[in-house]
Design a protein around this motif. Structure first.
Motif, PDB file in Angstrom:
ATOM      1  N   ALA A  71     -29.093-120.436  -4.016  1.00 25.32           N
ATOM      2  CA  ALA A  71     -30.342-120.342  -3.953  1.00 25.32           C
ATOM      3  C   ALA A  71     -31.100-121.286  -2.988  1.00 25.32           C
ATOM      4  N   LEU A  72     -30.346-122.445  -2.714  1.00 21.52           N
ATOM      5  CA  LEU A  72     -31.210-123.401  -1.991  1.00 21.52           C
ATOM      6  C   LEU A  72     -30.645-122.976  -0.413  1.00 21.52           C
ATOM      7  N   ALA A  73     -29.403-122.302  -0.361  1.00 13.67           N
ATOM      8  CA  ALA A  73     -29.055-121.767   1.138  1.00 13.67           C
ATOM      9  C   ALA A  73     -29.816-120.630   1.617  1.00 13.67           C
ATOM     10  N   ARG A  74     -30.444-119.749   0.700  1.00  8.78           N
ATOM     11  CA  ARG A  74     -31.195-118.739   1.102  1.00  8.78           C
ATOM     12  C   ARG A  74     -32.780-119.251   1.576  1.00  8.78           C
ATOM     13  N   LEU A  75     -32.833-120.506   1.516  1.00  5.95           N
ATOM     14  CA  LEU A  75     -34.336-121.025   1.908  1.00  5.95           C
ATOM     15  C   LEU A  75     -34.130-121.269   3.511  1.00  5.95           C
ATOM     16  N   PRO A  76     -35.310-121.355   3.894  1.00  5.67           N
ATOM     17  CA  PRO A  76     -35.316-121.813   5.426  1.00  5.67           C
ATOM     18  C   PRO A  76     -34.771-123.288   5.445  1.00  5.67           C
ATOM     19  N   VAL A  77     -33.983-123.721   6.410  1.00 11.09           N
ATOM     20  CA  VAL A  77     -33.427-125.038   6.591  1.00 11.09           C
ATOM     21  C   VAL A  77     -34.074-126.299   6.171  1.00 11.09           C
ATOM     22  N   PRO A  78     -35.395-126.270   6.572  1.00 10.17           N
ATOM     23  CA  PRO A  78     -36.256-127.428   6.017  1.00 10.17           C
ATOM     24  C   PRO A  78     -36.595-127.413   4.731  1.00 10.17           C
ATOM     25  N   GLN A  79     -36.740-126.180   4.114  1.00 11.23           N
ATOM     26  CA  GLN A  79     -37.293-126.062   2.567  1.00 11.23           C
ATOM     27  C   GLN A  79     -35.858-126.417   1.940  1.00 11.23           C
ATOM     28  N   GLY A  80     -34.741-126.038   2.354  1.00  9.72           N
ATOM     29  CA  GLY A  80     -33.528-126.150   1.544  1.00  9.72           C
ATOM     30  C   GLY A  80     -33.159-127.592   1.448  1.00  9.72           C
ATOM     31  N   ILE A  81     -33.303-128.005   2.781  1.00  9.14           N
ATOM     32  CA  ILE A  81     -32.943-129.643   2.695  1.00  9.14           C
ATOM     33  C   ILE A  81     -33.963-130.512   1.876  1.00  9.14           C
ATOM     34  N   ALA A  82     -35.249-129.919   1.826  1.00 13.43           N
ATOM     35  CA  ALA A  82     -36.477-130.902   1.101  1.00 13.43           C
ATOM     36  C   ALA A  82     -36.175-130.462  -0.294  1.00 13.43           C
ATOM     37  N   ALA A  83     -35.832-129.228  -0.835  1.00 20.36           N
ATOM     38  CA  ALA A  83     -35.275-129.043  -2.147  1.00 20.36           C
ATOM     39  C   ALA A  83     -34.318-129.799  -2.618  1.00 20.36           C
ATOM     40  N   HIS A  93     -23.353-129.573   4.787  1.00 16.88           N
ATOM     41  CA  HIS A  93     -23.695-129.840   3.430  1.00 16.88           C
ATOM     42  C   HIS A  93     -23.285-128.733   2.430  1.00 16.88           C
ATOM     43  N   LEU A  94     -23.730-127.579   2.872  1.00 11.73           N
ATOM     44  CA  LEU A  94     -23.459-126.462   1.890  1.00 11.73           C
ATOM     45  C   LEU A  94     -21.880-126.312   1.988  1.00 11.73           C
ATOM     46  N   SER A  95     -21.404-126.365   2.900  1.00 13.09           N
ATOM     47  CA  SER A  95     -20.077-126.047   2.660  1.00 13.09           C
ATOM     48  C   SER A  95     -19.115-127.254   1.927  1.00 13.09           C
ATOM     49  N   GLN A  96     -19.230-128.363   2.461  1.00 11.00           N
ATOM     50  CA  GLN A  96     -18.629-129.549   2.225  1.00 11.00           C
ATOM     51  C   GLN A  96     -19.031-130.100   0.749  1.00 11.00           C
ATOM     52  N   TRP A  97     -20.203-130.230   0.361  1.00  6.95           N
ATOM     53  CA  TRP A  97     -21.074-130.679  -0.792  1.00  6.95           C
ATOM     54  C   TRP A  97     -20.373-129.780  -1.768  1.00  6.95           C
ATOM     55  N   VAL A  98     -20.526-128.354  -1.651  1.00  8.78           N
ATOM     56  CA  VAL A  98     -20.115-127.406  -2.614  1.00  8.78           C
ATOM     57  C   VAL A  98     -18.732-127.557  -3.157  1.00  8.78           C
ATOM     58  N   MET A  99     -18.038-127.501  -1.746  1.00  5.71           N
ATOM     59  CA  MET A  99     -16.368-127.657  -2.197  1.00  5.71           C
ATOM     60  C   MET A  99     -16.188-128.897  -3.105  1.00  5.71           C
ATOM     61  N   TRP A 100     -16.832-130.011  -2.734  1.00  2.03           N
ATOM     62  CA  TRP A 100     -16.295-131.171  -3.584  1.00  2.03           C
ATOM     63  C   TRP A 100     -17.204-131.016  -5.087  1.00  2.03           C
ATOM     64  N   ASN A 101     -18.179-130.122  -5.190  1.00  2.73           N
ATOM     65  CA  ASN A 101     -18.862-130.131  -6.524  1.00  2.73           C
ATOM     66  C   ASN A 101     -17.711-128.911  -7.228  1.00  2.73           C
ATOM     67  N   HIS A 102     -17.237-128.197  -6.614  1.00  3.39           N
ATOM     68  CA  HIS A 102     -16.426-127.294  -7.386  1.00  3.39           C
ATOM     69  C   HIS A 102     -15.267-128.052  -7.968  1.00  3.39           C
ATOM     70  N   VAL A 103     -14.574-129.229  -7.061  1.00  5.80           N
ATOM     71  CA  VAL A 103     -13.820-130.027  -7.790  1.00  5.80           C
ATOM     72  C   VAL A 103     -14.161-130.833  -8.838  1.00  5.80           C
ATOM     73  N   ARG A 104     -15.456-131.199  -8.902  1.00  3.93           N
ATOM     74  CA  ARG A 104     -16.023-131.790 -10.257  1.00  3.93           C
ATOM     75  C   ARG A 104     -16.307-130.950 -11.293  1.00  3.93           C
ATOM     76  N   THR A 105     -16.569-129.541 -10.895  1.00  5.55           N
ATOM     77  CA  THR A 105     -16.598-128.748 -12.148  1.00  5.55           C
ATOM     78  C   THR A 105     -15.591-128.385 -12.829  1.00  5.55           C
ATOM     79  N   VAL A 106     -14.515-128.222 -12.068  1.00  9.05           N
ATOM     80  CA  VAL A 106     -12.991-127.959 -12.597  1.00  9.05           C
ATOM     81  C   VAL A 106     -12.475-128.873 -13.399  1.00  9.05           C
ATOM     82  N   THR A 107     -12.523-130.121 -12.625  1.00  5.60           N
ATOM     83  CA  THR A 107     -12.002-131.329 -13.425  1.00  5.60           C
ATOM     84  C   THR A 107     -12.780-131.764 -14.571  1.00  5.60           C
ATOM     85  N   ALA A 108     -14.021-131.557 -14.913  1.00  8.68           N
ATOM     86  CA  ALA A 108     -14.744-131.809 -15.941  1.00  8.68           C
ATOM     87  C   ALA A 108     -14.420-130.969 -16.982  1.00  8.68           C
ATOM     88  N   ILE A 109     -14.372-129.703 -16.634  1.00 11.27           N
ATOM     89  CA  ILE A 109     -13.990-128.630 -17.785  1.00 11.27           C
ATOM     90  C   ILE A 109     -12.449-128.907 -18.132  1.00 11.27           C
TER      91      ILE A 109
END
Length: 158
Positions: free
Chosen positions: A33-45, A131-147
């Motif tokens: 959802a954040l990726a669909r926003l214009p860049v400045p709004q996505g960063i601000a969110a 950020h959208l690629s790297q942060w999300v990749m590491w977030n996938h790691v956090r998701t899977v390892t927590a589960i």
């Protein structure tokens, strides 16, 4: 200490589940959802989320579960001959590496870099894309390892 292990294991399973659920939401729809926003709004969110996430409740879930895992590691090693010790040790190690450590080493520095950039600049757009690629990749790691850690804690109790 051995008598406290079942209670601490339940706490770790719940904590892992809560943390995994939060990260699951980010991996599956919040970041999209954040990726669909214009860049400045996505960063601000995202910057706003990074500020508001620092609450006693979420920090306790994320890092408090990590502290419980440290105790569970000691308990699993001391009581290695007890049923479920392997699963207890596995869950605690997986959670610690995959959540507090990944958060501190990867996700937080990416968040800090995002907070320091001008959202309207060319550099801001490039940093946001990274950020959208790297942060999300590491977030996938956090998701899977927590589960996976939660599953290990449940196996340890069985």
């Amino acid at each position: 200490m051995i008598k406290l292990l079942p209670t601490l294991t339940i706490i770790a399973a719940i904590g892992s589940g809560v943390v995994g659920g939060v990260f699951f939401a980010f991996s599956n729809f919040v970041m999209a959802a954040l990726a669909r926003l214009p860049v400045p709004q996505g960063i601000a969110a995202m910057n706003s989320i990074n500020i508001t996430v620092i609450t006693p409740t979420f920090m306790t879930a994320l890092f408090g579960t990590g502290l419980v895992c440290l105790v569970l590691i000691a308990g699993a090693i001391i009581g290695w001959s007890q049923p479920g010790s392997f699963w207890l040790l596995a869950g605690a190690l997986i959670y610690l590496v995959g959540n507090p450590i990944v958060t501190i080493v990867f996700n937080v520095p990416l968040n800090d870099a995002l907070a320091a950039v001008d959202p309207d600049s060319t550099n801001g757009a490039a940093l946001w894309a990274n950020h959208l690629s790297q942060w999300v990749m590491w977030n996938h790691v956090r998701t899977v390892t927590a589960i996976v850690a939660m599953a290990c804690f449940i196996f340890a109790l069985l």
